[in-house]
Design an enzyme around this catalytic site. Structure first.
Site, PDB file in Angstrom:
ATOM      1  N   TYR A 331       0.971  -1.379   0.192  1.00 34.06           N
ATOM      2  CA  TYR A 331       0.430  -0.153   0.186  1.00 34.06           C
ATOM      3  C   TYR A 331       0.822   1.622  -0.009  1.00 34.06           C
ATOM      4  CZ  TYR A 331      -3.530   3.540   1.972  1.00 34.06           C
ATOM      5  OH  TYR A 331      -4.752   4.152   1.626  1.00 34.06           O
ATOM      6  N   CYS A 332       1.166   2.078  -1.007  1.00 36.83           N
ATOM      7  CA  CYS A 332       1.276   3.375  -1.194  1.00 36.83           C
ATOM      8  C   CYS A 332       2.937   3.398  -1.664  1.00 36.83           C
ATOM      9  CB  CYS A 332       0.680   3.931   0.121  1.00 36.83           C
ATOM     10  SG  CYS A 332       1.654   5.934   0.024  1.00 36.83           S
ATOM     11  N   LEU A 333       3.562   4.155  -0.529  1.00 35.03           N
ATOM     12  CA  LEU A 333       4.898   3.482  -0.479  1.00 35.03           C
ATOM     13  C   LEU A 333       5.399   2.226   0.428  1.00 35.03           C
ATOM     14  CD1 LEU A 333       7.737   4.499  -0.060  1.00 35.03           C
ATOM     15  CD2 LEU A 333       7.804   6.157   2.170  1.00 35.03           C
ATOM     16  N   GLY A 335       3.914  -0.729  -1.137  1.00 31.31           N
ATOM     17  CA  GLY A 335       3.836  -0.798  -2.067  1.00 31.31           C
ATOM     18  C   GLY A 335       5.116  -0.630  -3.076  1.00 31.31           C
ATOM     19  N   PHE A 359      -1.237  -1.086  -3.855  1.00 29.14           N
ATOM     20  CA  PHE A 359      -2.230  -0.471  -3.729  1.00 29.14           C
ATOM     21  C   PHE A 359      -2.008   1.292  -3.777  1.00 29.14           C
ATOM     22  CE2 PHE A 359      -5.161  -3.698  -0.623  1.00 29.14           C
ATOM     23  CZ  PHE A 359      -5.214  -4.164  -1.474  1.00 29.14           C
TER      24      PHE A 359
END
Length: 594
Positions: A331-333, A335, A359
């Protein structure tokens, strides 16, 4: 694997800073660098971490090119007179018996709700609102489209002008806001008293970090999905969640959240918990919980986060479950880091990843959205100086930067409703999580900004792990990428570029909502929709706008669509794996670190 602590010395840190900036120098010069960084760090306390040099560069670029564009100057002068004429004609009409709202000379943008209340249609407030909107339109015209100005500098100047205008909007002042005046009259001034009390409470929380509002609390009504910390090192705690079904999918699931946030955004209150949703659907779920770094962690690098974080977690998951493969979710960083780890594993022939789900995670940073406003050499150098003294970037400073990107929604509307109207916000689990800021280690944050945001090394084949370059084209596992429609942190068109960087099968899903609320979208959530389409392995490229036009649209939460994709790649159903004995229950200790 425990990280060895290294001695921290200012000379070595100065040399490391110079090296990150690409400057080679003799050791004695580091003392001069120390002095420069200390001076800049002191200045950063007054500027909120924004570089005066970066702002000045942008302003001078705009101003000089504006001076060299007489046609633009003439056009703006003509626009000013035209706006003044329109406003004066509106003022004459508004003074007569004209139906409210008739003949507006300008309408606010669709997302601008500051003047939506009917009270703004009364004289003289209608004149004030219309004059402000015309002025706002003029300044946008003045700061955009000037020939010769770099796109980055234009964005910075436009952003700065918008911040100043948002601060001076008539809705922010009692004397020019009819809604605030009506509230005060109706309540005999009590609305202003309540507003003052709310302002004092926020000031107390800002200065002491203490809040009396404990509507939502980690471990009590958030992050309460049953589980244990089954592994920990200097950087992570690894949580394994207890099964809630008799049978589970054979391939376990590992979540890599961003360390810019606490992990429990994926395990909020039970009705909003993605972790609980997956556990209840028969998955063995593991979650990385990152340590909130302190001064002694200033030398943690991106490589440390990959090795002590992702790789250590994969080792632990496969050892605990006996599974040969893991489904990775970032998720985000987190990911971005998972994509780096996956490319490293592919390069080295490590086949323990069965699939990859990302994500709101960027892998190409050429179009990072409004965050690019804070990314250039001047700003990063100043930010490094700001982190110099403590060895980390304070979470409040990071949160402030994100708030500036949506100042109308996150700053001024908040202050209007709370401090002027005395209306307390209805707290939610997502709002509580959003206020739970984390820190960023000095070295890692500098590497992340320079290598990814500034130089785009990952997308262009220059990013190195274990001293060797990696490429996302090495990935041959199924990939599921989620973008959110109104994301200002990881714009969905930027997330979509994973199609350009890989040749594997990519399922892309675009959901309504923003960076956080779009991801936290449980079934039953109102007003949610998504689009989804799959590009086959080695399939032809489709640009983002064409994809958006042609992809099928579905109403409701995107979670079931992803879960169906995941189920097809998670193996047969088996008995749940045993959980190692542990005295530390979820949510663990790291997530509770202030």
């Amino acid at each position: 694997m425990e990280r060895k602590k290294q001695p921290v010395g200012t000379e070595r840190l100065a040399s490391a800073w110079l090296g990150a900036a690409g400057i080679q120098t003799e050791a004695p010069c580091s003392q001069a660098v120390q002095l420069d960084m200390s001076a800049n760090a002191a200045l950063a306390k007054f500027t909120g971490g924004l570089s005066p040099a970066a702002l000045s560069n942008a302003y001078v670029d705009w101003l000089l090119h504006f001076q060299l564009a007489p046609a633009e100057q003439a056009g703006l002068l003509q626009k000013a007179w035209k706006n003044l004429w329109r406003w004066s004609q509106y003022a004459i009409a508004a003074s007569a018996t004209v139906p409210a709202g008739a003949g507006h000379c300008i309408e606010p943008l669709p997302q601008d709700r500051r003047f939506a209340d009917p009270a703004w249609e009364r004289w003289p407030f209608n004149l004030i609102a219309q004059g402000f909107l015309l002025n706002q339109q003029w300044w946008h015209r003045a700061t955009t489209g000037i020939p010769g100005v770099s796109r980055h500098h234009e964005d910075v100047v436009t952003f700065t002008a918008r911040q100043i205008l948002d601060m001076l909007a008539p809705s922010n002042f009692i004397s020019t806001n009819p809604v605030v005046q009506e509230d005060a009259l109706r309540s005999n001034g009590l609305s202003l008293v309540r507003g003052a009390q709310l302002a004092m409470a926020d000031l107390l929380q800002l200065t002491t970090g203490h809040t009396e509002d404990e509507t939502f609390k980690v471990g009590e009504n958030m992050a309460v999905t049953p589980g244990k910390v089954v592994y920990h090192n200097h950087l992570i705690e690894l949580i394994q969640y207890a099964p809630s079904t008799a049978q589970v999918h054979a391939i376990p699931l590992l979540f890599v959240p961003a360390w810019i946030m606490k992990y429990y955004i994926l395990d909020l209150s039970p009705q909003n918990s993605l972790v609980k949703y997956l556990v209840d659907n028969g998955y063995t779920v593991f979650m990385i919980s990152w340590k909130n770094p302190l001064t002694e962690d200033r030398d943690l690098s991106m490589e440390d986060y990959r090795k002590l974080g992702v790789m250590a977690a994969i080792d632990a998951v496969t050892s605990i479950t006996g599974a040969t493969q893991v489904n990775g979710v970032g998720y985000c960083l987190g990911g971005t880091l998972l994509a780096i780890a996956a490319a490293s594993m592919a390069r080295d022939g490590d086949q323990r990843l069965a699939s990859l789900s990302l994500f709101a995670a960027q892998t190409d940073f050429t179009e990072p959205g409004e965050l690019s406003l804070f990314i250039d050499e001047a700003q990063i150098g100043f930010l490094e100086a700001a982190m110099w003294e403590h060895g980390y970037l304070d979470g409040k400073q990071m949160a402030g930067a994100f708030q500036l990107l949506r100042s109308n929604d996150l700053i001024w509307s908040h202050r209007l409703n709370q401090y002027l109207r005395g209306v307390a916000e209805n707290k939610s689990d997502l709002m509580t999580w959003n206020a739970d800021a984390t820190r960023m280690p000095y070295r890692m944050h500098s590497e992340y900004l320079r290598q990814l945001f500034l130089h785009n090394d990952l997308a262009e084949g220059r990013y190195r792990t274990d001293g060797k370059p990696i490429a996302l084209t090495d990935l041959h596992i199924p990939l599921f990428a989620v973008g959110t429609l109104t994301d200002h942190v990881a714009p969905w068109r930027s997330v979509f570029k994973i199609h350009l960087l890989t040749e594997t099968e990519v399922t892309f899903l675009l959901t309504s909502g923003g960076h956080n609320a779009g991801v936290v979208s449980p079934p039953g959530h109102l007003h949610r929709s998504y689009q989804i389409a799959t590009r086959a392995k080695d399939g032809p490229f489709l640009d983002a706008d064409t994809w958006q036009r042609d992809a099928s649209r579905q109403e409701g939460s995107w979670w079931p669509a992803w879960e169906a994709w995941l189920a097809a790649r998670s193996g047969k159903e088996v008995g749940p794996p045993a959980m190692p004995p542990s005295r530390r229950k979820a949510p663990g200790l790291y997530v509770l670190q202030p």
